[in-house]
Design a protein around this motif. Structure first.
Motif, PDB file in Angstrom:
ATOM      1  N   GLY A  13      -6.481  55.246  35.824  1.00 41.39           N
ATOM      2  CA  GLY A  13      -6.023  56.348  35.472  1.00 41.39           C
ATOM      3  C   GLY A  13      -5.037  56.342  34.758  1.00 41.39           C
ATOM      4  O   GLY A  13      -4.442  57.058  33.661  1.00 41.39           O
ATOM      5  N   LEU A  14      -3.906  56.030  35.910  1.00 49.39           N
ATOM      6  CA  LEU A  14      -2.356  56.090  35.526  1.00 49.39           C
ATOM      7  C   LEU A  14      -1.774  55.127  34.199  1.00 49.39           C
ATOM      8  O   LEU A  14      -1.006  55.537  33.843  1.00 49.39           O
ATOM      9  CB  LEU A  14      -1.824  55.256  36.874  1.00 49.39           C
ATOM     10  CG  LEU A  14      -1.006  56.345  38.201  1.00 49.39           C
ATOM     11  CD1 LEU A  14      -0.694  55.453  39.497  1.00 49.39           C
ATOM     12  CD2 LEU A  14      -0.781  57.400  38.097  1.00 49.39           C
ATOM     13  N   MET A  15      -2.571  53.704  34.410  1.00 42.40           N
ATOM     14  CA  MET A  15      -2.693  52.838  33.199  1.00 42.40           C
ATOM     15  C   MET A  15      -2.760  53.662  31.691  1.00 42.40           C
ATOM     16  O   MET A  15      -2.140  53.769  30.562  1.00 42.40           O
ATOM     17  CB  MET A  15      -3.210  51.780  33.113  1.00 42.40           C
ATOM     18  CG  MET A  15      -2.881  50.588  34.177  1.00 42.40           C
ATOM     19  SD  MET A  15      -3.754  48.430  34.255  1.00 42.40           S
ATOM     20  CE  MET A  15      -5.203  49.348  34.613  1.00 42.40           C
ATOM     21  N   LEU A  16      -3.692  54.765  32.049  1.00 42.41           N
ATOM     22  CA  LEU A  16      -4.236  54.900  30.637  1.00 42.41           C
ATOM     23  C   LEU A  16      -3.547  55.819  30.534  1.00 42.41           C
ATOM     24  O   LEU A  16      -3.160  56.491  29.097  1.00 42.41           O
ATOM     25  CB  LEU A  16      -5.986  55.444  31.104  1.00 42.41           C
ATOM     26  CG  LEU A  16      -7.301  54.342  31.083  1.00 42.41           C
ATOM     27  CD1 LEU A  16      -8.350  54.921  30.756  1.00 42.41           C
ATOM     28  CD2 LEU A  16      -7.147  53.773  29.786  1.00 42.41           C
ATOM     29  N   TYR A  17      -2.632  57.356  31.491  1.00 41.51           N
ATOM     30  CA  TYR A  17      -1.777  58.157  31.459  1.00 41.51           C
ATOM     31  C   TYR A  17      -0.564  57.391  30.503  1.00 41.51           C
ATOM     32  O   TYR A  17      -0.469  57.612  29.726  1.00 41.51           O
ATOM     33  CB  TYR A  17      -1.453  58.587  32.535  1.00 41.51           C
ATOM     34  CG  TYR A  17      -0.439  59.587  32.102  1.00 41.51           C
ATOM     35  CD1 TYR A  17      -0.713  60.791  31.819  1.00 41.51           C
ATOM     36  CD2 TYR A  17       0.842  59.623  32.803  1.00 41.51           C
ATOM     37  CE1 TYR A  17       0.472  61.423  31.472  1.00 41.51           C
ATOM     38  CE2 TYR A  17       2.030  60.214  32.620  1.00 41.51           C
ATOM     39  CZ  TYR A  17       1.355  62.080  32.048  1.00 41.51           C
ATOM     40  OH  TYR A  17       2.414  62.845  31.921  1.00 41.51           O
ATOM     41  N   ALA A  18       0.209  56.501  31.343  1.00 44.98           N
ATOM     42  CA  ALA A  18       0.651  55.370  30.331  1.00 44.98           C
ATOM     43  C   ALA A  18       0.951  54.697  28.586  1.00 44.98           C
ATOM     44  O   ALA A  18       1.644  55.086  28.796  1.00 44.98           O
ATOM     45  CB  ALA A  18       2.005  54.389  31.625  1.00 44.98           C
ATOM     46  N   LEU A  19      -0.317  54.209  28.612  1.00 48.07           N
ATOM     47  CA  LEU A  19      -0.821  53.440  27.628  1.00 48.07           C
ATOM     48  C   LEU A  19      -0.510  55.161  26.082  1.00 48.07           C
ATOM     49  O   LEU A  19      -0.486  55.115  25.969  1.00 48.07           O
ATOM     50  CB  LEU A  19      -1.667  53.048  27.345  1.00 48.07           C
ATOM     51  CG  LEU A  19      -1.056  51.557  28.260  1.00 48.07           C
ATOM     52  CD1 LEU A  19      -2.372  50.720  28.128  1.00 48.07           C
ATOM     53  CD2 LEU A  19      -0.409  50.963  27.698  1.00 48.07           C
ATOM     54  N   ASN A  20      -0.947  56.369  26.424  1.00 48.21           N
ATOM     55  CA  ASN A  20      -0.932  57.309  26.066  1.00 48.21           C
ATOM     56  C   ASN A  20      -0.370  57.450  24.771  1.00 48.21           C
ATOM     57  O   ASN A  20      -0.800  57.348  23.780  1.00 48.21           O
ATOM     58  CB  ASN A  20      -1.507  58.509  26.599  1.00 48.21           C
ATOM     59  CG  ASN A  20      -1.871  59.232  26.052  1.00 48.21           C
ATOM     60  OD1 ASN A  20      -2.918  59.648  25.083  1.00 48.21           O
ATOM     61  ND2 ASN A  20      -1.831  60.811  26.356  1.00 48.21           N
ATOM     62  N   ASP A  21       0.948  57.345  24.999  1.00 50.66           N
ATOM     63  CA  ASP A  21       2.480  57.716  24.249  1.00 50.66           C
ATOM     64  C   ASP A  21       2.278  56.101  23.040  1.00 50.66           C
ATOM     65  O   ASP A  21       2.316  56.470  21.945  1.00 50.66           O
ATOM     66  CB  ASP A  21       3.605  57.603  24.320  1.00 50.66           C
ATOM     67  CG  ASP A  21       3.599  59.043  25.169  1.00 50.66           C
ATOM     68  OD1 ASP A  21       2.609  60.009  25.458  1.00 50.66           O
ATOM     69  OD2 ASP A  21       4.524  59.232  26.119  1.00 50.66           O
TER      70      ASP A  21
END
Length: 156
Positions: free
Chosen positions: A24-32
């Motif tokens: 979840g944290l990786m996907l949030y960080a990659l969102n931008d």
């Protein structure tokens, strides 16, 4: 349930929660950092029922409409229209264009959507091989004929 089994279950549950949290944290960080690919028609009409939001980073691919390239004589700013099978989208770019860039040529631009039919590009890429086209775009372009620009510059 014996204590050893409870302990194993607790360890497995904890590991599963930690892995899910890390994903979840990786996907949030990659969102931008994710740039979704759109064609001009998909930007105007929407892709899978969703239109891109103004301010969203994206990639757009299409053919440069002949006669729409306008260059600013004072700077490196250039604007042109891209089209696939539907309405055109205007792309503005400030910088040196690739050598292979020309009217009637397929390009891919990375930038930000500034209005519903305009993009401010940070990068413009021209395709190398005249026969290559992204599969999604090739499917939409079947049966449509684009006129190539005249060789007015005398270059091969």
């Amino acid at each position: 349930m014996n204590p050893r089994r409870k302990q194993r279950l607790a360890v497995v549950g904890t590991v599963a929660v930690l892995v899910a949290g890390a994903i979840g944290l990786m996907l949030y960080a990659l969102n931008d950092s994710i740039d979704l690919f759109y064609t001009p028609s998909e930007i105007i009409e929407g892709k899978n029922g969703q239109k891109p939001q103004i301010g969203q980073r994206l990639r757009i691919g299409g053919m440069v409409v002949p006669g729409t390239v306008s260059r600013d004589s004072e700077s490196l700013a250039v604007s042109f229209d891209l089209v696939d099978t539907g309405p055109p989208v205007t792309v503005t770019y400030s910088g040196i264009l690739p050598d292979l860039f020309r009217e009637g040529q397929g390009i891919v631009a990375t930038g930000v959507l500034v209005s519903q039919n305009a993009i401010k590009a940070q990068e413009v890429l021209a395709k190398h091989d005249e026969e290559y086209m992204p599969p999604e775009l090739a499917e939409k372009m079947k049966g449509i004929r684009h006129v190539k620009p005249d060789n007015a510059g005398g270059q091969p």
